[in-house]
Design an enzyme around this catalytic site. Structure first.
Site, short mmCIF file in Angstrom:
data_model
loop_
_atom_site.label_atom_id
_atom_site.label_comp_id
_atom_site.label_asym_id
_atom_site.label_seq_id
_atom_site.Cartn_x
_atom_site.Cartn_y
_atom_site.Cartn_z
CE LYS A 181 -1.49 2.95 2.68
NZ LYS A 181 -1.71 4.15 1.90
CD GLU A 256 13.18 3.95 8.22
OE1 GLU A 256 12.42 4.94 8.79
OE2 GLU A 256 13.63 4.24 7.09
CD GLU A 392 10.37 12.37 11.95
OE1 GLU A 392 11.45 11.98 11.07
OE2 GLU A 392 9.47 11.67 12.32
#
Length: 506
Positions: A181, A256, A392
């Site tokens: 996906k 990840e 982040e």
């Protein structure tokens, strides 16, 4: 000459070796981030569509055509796929640049290496050997490794092909199958590669693609009970959610996730080179990388010079339409991502009270007004308690902090919930290895950044995820290990007749 615009291409799902319509007619727009124009439309896969794709991949996994293929035959096919990929590189450069806004030169430099991921894993398929294990007694013990099955893979928008290939190459080389996906922002190169691979001889169902949104299509894929493994590259929260869904079915996982890469710049390293690496690490891919060198931690003796030079460097980077080969920085992927970066500029100024020394705005060039551009942004005098040090941003955004001792630098580097990558700038070889050993992360670069190789394991610790991509580590994670114990003694055995004489139970 007509100025009429052509209708955008509408893409279905890719299941069982061909494009097929989704169950529902709902479409999602794919936007060119450099211009804001409609690039294509994609299907929104339903739960039933995802189920169809997974069952197709499971049937392919168990088919005589794929499961019965010898390792050497499969390796030859994987090498052929690499050759086909390589023959279509120019098409892929152009399509990916239009889709995710990364500059053409960057995209070319990245994608041109990807065929070698297939060749490396094809080599592992031929080279793999099972073990014979010495055990007590008159027994032969050996292992058999069998492919685990269907791998679900959710890929992000920042490096659509590269991140997908890191999973796809070992999946196919090991004899597994997959349902991918891609991000709803950047599905086009994934759909095209699936088509090319089937045309090149990959059996239908081995590589299926479902498109749609993460909370619907992605969720349906992650929780599907027929998945043997779940792979996701994305945000940490997405990893928690989908990891729990996949974990409910005891699927293997490689996640990840986010990153906040610290870069430790010592005073024995050339400042100009340190600045060049800082710009490279922070602004490549418009900063939309999990390994973005977003925390520059600089020794106090060179700090002021470093800040001034990095600000000057940021202002020289050429921003524009990424299809222009002279452009060095393209847009971020979406209006939402643009607003996220600009919000962190506000946080840096108003909440953290850091010093903005470059960027922080949308470019003034009117030719770029419809795209999702942000100037390369540099904040100085950043401390570990500030949000822009800890969180982040995922854009062309870098903070610079000061340290005085090696121990302080290491403590600042490790003061993060993330642990994907770290980098060190020093000419002291002993220090380089000493500091690398103390950084709590999965990847360390010494006097470099952003480098990877098909043979080098890739992944993080802490909130940056679990498992590894690339290398033998990734390839081996696609097998179950079966232990076979063979008794080599023909002497009669009856435990219940001779119980007192038996010397071992296990």
């Amino acid at each position: 000459m007509s100025n009429a615009k052509h209708a955008p291409t509408v893409h279905g799902l890719f299941i069982d070796g061909r494009e097929v319509p989704a169950e529902t007619p709902e479409l999602l727009d794919v936007i060119n981030p450099a211009t804001g124009e409609l690039l294509a439309q994609i299907s929104q896969a339903s739960d039933a569509d995802v189920d169809r794709a997974v069952r197709s991949s499971h049937a392919a996994f168990e088919s005589a055509e794929w499961a019965g293929m010898s390792n050497r035959t499969r390796a030859k096919l994987i090498n052929k796929l690499a050759d086909v990929f390589e023959a279509h590189l120019d098409e892929m450069y152009q399509l990916e640049t239009a889709n995710n806004g990364r500059s053409l030169n960057e995209t070319r430099a990245q994608i041109s290496r990807l065929p070698d991921f297939f060749r490396y894993n094809a080599g592992l398929a031929i080279a793999r050997r099972d073990s014979v294990i010495p055990v007590d007694g008159n027994y032969l013990n050996y292992t058999l490794r069998t492919p685990i099955g269907v791998v679900g893979n959710s890929t992000p928008f920042n490096h659509p092909l590269m991140i997908m290939v890191k999973s796809l190459a070992p999946v196919l080389a090991s004899g597994c199958t997959t349902v991918v996906k891609p991000s709803e922002y950047t599905p086009l190169t994934t759909l095209r590669l699936a088509q090319l691979f089937v045309e090149a001889g990959l059996p239908p169902g081995c590589f299926n693609v479902v498109t749609g949104l993460g909370p619907t299509t992605g969720k349906a894929l992650a929780q599907h009970p027929m998945l043997a493994k779940w792979v996701l590259t994305g945000g940490t929260e997405a990893g928690r959610i989908t990891g729990a869904l996949a974990g409910n079915n005891f699927a293997h996982q490689t996640l990840e996730l986010g990153g906040k890469t610290p870069v430790l710049v010592f005073d024995d390293f050339d400042v100009e080179q340190a600045v060049n690496y800082a710009a490279f690490g922070a602004f490549i891919g418009a900063g939309q990388t999990c390994i973005c060198g977003s925390r520059q931690i600089v020794h106090e003796r060179v700090y002021d010079e470093f800040v001034e030079r990095l600000a000057d460097k940021a202002r020289t980077i050429r921003i524009g339409n990424p299809s222009d080969p002279s452009v060095q920085l393209g847009p971020v992927v979406s209006a939402r991502q643009q607003q996220r970066v600009l919000n962190y500029v506000r946080i840096g100024l108003e909440e953290d009270k850091a010093r903005l020394v470059a960027g922080g705005k949308v470019p003034a060039d009117p030719a770029l007004k419809n795209g999702f551009f942000v100037e390369p942004t540099v904040f100085a005098d950043v401390t570990p308690r500030m949000r822009i040090f800890q969180e982040e941003v995922f854009g062309p955004f870098v903070s610079v902090s000061k340290f005085s001792t090696e121990a302080e630098a290491i403590a600042m580097a490790n003061d993060s919930p993330f642990g994907l990558a770290g980098a060190i700038r020093t000419k002291d070889v002993t220090r380089a290895h000493r500091v690398a050993a103390r950084l709590r992360c999965g990847i360390v670069w010494i006097n470099d950044h952003h480098r990877l190789d098909p043979a080098s394991p890739w992944g993080g610790v802490k909130d940056s995820g679990i498992g590894r991509e690339c290398g033998t580590e990734s390839f081996d994670q696609h097998f179950e290990t079966k232990s076979v114990m063979v008794r080599l003694d023909d002497a009669p055995f009856d435990w219940y007749k001779d119980t007192a004489k038996q010397s071992r139970l296990n």
